[in-house]
Design an enzyme around this catalytic site. Structure first.
Site, PDB file in Angstrom:
ATOM      1  N   GLU A 287      42.634  17.396  67.211  1.00  0.00           N
ATOM      2  CA  GLU A 287      43.890  16.735  67.571  1.00  0.00           C
ATOM      3  C   GLU A 287      44.724  16.332  66.349  1.00  0.00           C
ATOM      4  OE1 GLU A 287      43.031  14.774  71.907  1.00  0.00           O
ATOM      5  OE2 GLU A 287      41.995  13.843  70.234  1.00  0.00           O
TER       6      GLU A 287
ATOM      7  N   GLY B  93      44.004  14.971  80.606  1.00  0.00           N
ATOM      8  CA  GLY B  93      43.849  15.662  81.885  1.00  0.00           C
ATOM      9  C   GLY B  93      45.073  15.377  82.745  1.00  0.00           C
TER      10      GLY B  93
ATOM     11  N   MET C  55      41.553   8.816  77.096  1.00  0.00           N
ATOM     12  CA  MET C  55      40.516   7.815  76.862  1.00  0.00           C
ATOM     13  C   MET C  55      40.841   6.819  75.743  1.00  0.00           C
ATOM     14  SD  MET C  55      37.240  10.386  77.416  1.00  0.00           S
ATOM     15  CE  MET C  55      36.022   9.098  77.444  1.00  0.00           C
ATOM     16  N   GLU C  56      42.088   6.812  75.271  1.00  0.00           N
ATOM     17  CA  GLU C  56      42.396   5.940  74.117  1.00  0.00           C
ATOM     18  C   GLU C  56      43.722   5.176  74.212  1.00  0.00           C
ATOM     19  OE1 GLU C  56      41.779   9.349  73.575  1.00  0.00           O
ATOM     20  OE2 GLU C  56      39.647   9.113  73.158  1.00  0.00           O
TER      21      GLU C  56
ATOM     22  N   ASP D 296      43.595  20.170  80.637  1.00  0.00           N
ATOM     23  CA  ASP D 296      42.908  20.410  81.918  1.00  0.00           C
ATOM     24  C   ASP D 296      43.604  19.589  82.982  1.00  0.00           C
ATOM     25  OD1 ASP D 296      41.256  17.727  82.391  1.00  0.00           O
ATOM     26  OD2 ASP D 296      41.247  18.156  80.261  1.00  0.00           O
TER      27      ASP D 296
HETATM   28  N1  ADE Z   1      41.197  14.214  77.816  1.00  0.00           N
HETATM   29  C1  ADE Z   1      41.413  15.501  78.123  1.00  0.00           C
HETATM   30  N2  ADE Z   1      41.086  15.757  79.401  1.00  0.00           N
HETATM   31  C2  ADE Z   1      40.638  14.596  79.922  1.00  0.00           C
HETATM   32  C3  ADE Z   1      40.133  14.224  81.178  1.00  0.00           C
HETATM   33  N3  ADE Z   1      40.025  15.101  82.166  1.00  0.00           N
HETATM   34  N4  ADE Z   1      39.752  12.935  81.357  1.00  0.00           N
HETATM   35  C4  ADE Z   1      39.847  12.044  80.341  1.00  0.00           C
HETATM   36  N5  ADE Z   1      40.301  12.351  79.125  1.00  0.00           N
HETATM   37  C5  ADE Z   1      40.700  13.605  78.911  1.00  0.00           C
END
Ligand code: ADE
Length: 255
Positions: free
Chosen positions: A26, A92, A197-198, A221
């Site tokens: 990243e 995501g 997640m951050e 995704d």
């Molecule tokens: N970062 C990339 N894809 C993710 C997902 N599906 N859930 C949480 N963090 C992500």
């Protein structure tokens, strides 16, 4: 007169930008364009201090999750005195109109896993988020017009698609989401556009110190049962596009 000159020099000083990503992939293309003047290690994170397109920056790989990113944001602010924090990376997709490769610029960020667990439900403590800085949002939206994005071959079958960029809500939690049911829950409860997640942890630390922030996320995704496979397939190009946007924002700082 002397005081006036000192004030002028201080106000003219370029703002220092903290740039964060969770994973190596990243931040690596930002690192490629950085002139590194100094490297420090604090709390097992490596901080690169230098310039990107003449803009003073501190670049750091924060690691995954809310604790690691909060620790790193706090260090950027307290140790390096950054004036702004920009987080770049992948996410995501939660908004079903978005596809792999599309980009979300944070309007605001919330935590989807912060709340109370009941026998049959989870009640979030907060559905209001932290608002990103409006002038950074403006710069990012201007920068979108100038960036040549890498085409991403998306899951929907469209190959080599140029990303769509939206201003939206980012949901953060200490969970990698690979469940269509959970994706739908995050969409319904938080009206989020993507999940990662951050971001909200960085936003909360920034809010505590009145530091403007911006989170940029490119979809690797769609947070469903295919997320694990998709993530590995698309992470590189998705991460590169998010980095390209950050670099164009930095490019605008020096104009
Ligand atoms: N970062 C990339 N894809 C993710 C997902 N599906 N859930 C949480 N963090 C992500």
């Amino acid at each position: 007169m002397m005081i006036f000159l000192i004030c002028l020099l201080v106000t003219q000083e370029a703002r220092s930008v903290g740039i964060m990503g969770a994973l190596d992939v990243e931040i690596e293309s930002i690192d490629d364009d950085m002139t590194v003047e100094m490297v420090d290690t604090i709390g097992k994170k490596t901080y690169k201090i230098g310039k990107i397109f003449n803009s003073p920056c501190v670049l750091v790989q924060a690691g995954i999750g809310k604790v690691a990113s909060a620790q790193t944001a706090q260090t950027l602010i307290m140790q390096y005195g950054v004036d702004i924090i920009i987080f770049t990376g992948v996410a995501g997709g939660i908004n079903p109109t978005l596809d792999v490769g599309d980009i979300v610029i944070s309007k605001d960020v919330i935590q989807h896993d912060f709340g109370q667990v009941w026998p049959d439900s989870f009640v979030p403590f907060d559905t209001f988020g932290f608002y990103a800085d409006s002038s950074l949002i403006g710069l990012a939206l201007d920068a979108v017009e100038k960036v040549e994005f890498v085409p991403v071959s998306a899951r929907s079958g469209t190959h080599g698609k140029i990303p769509r960029v939206v201003l939206g809500r980012i949901a953060t939690g200490d969970q990698f989401i690979s469940s269509e049911a959970k994706r739908r829950w995050i969409e319904e409860v938080f009206n989020a556009d993507c999940v990662e997640m951050e971001g909200a942890a960085v936003a909360q630390v920034c809010a505590a110190y009145d530091i403007p922030f911006l989170i940029i996320r490119s979809l690797s995704d769609l947070a469903n049962e295919d997320a694990d496979v998709d993530f590995h397939t698309f992470v590189l190009h998705a991460a590169q596009n998010s980095s390209k946007l950050v670099k164009e924002i930095l490019n605008q700082f020096v104009r």
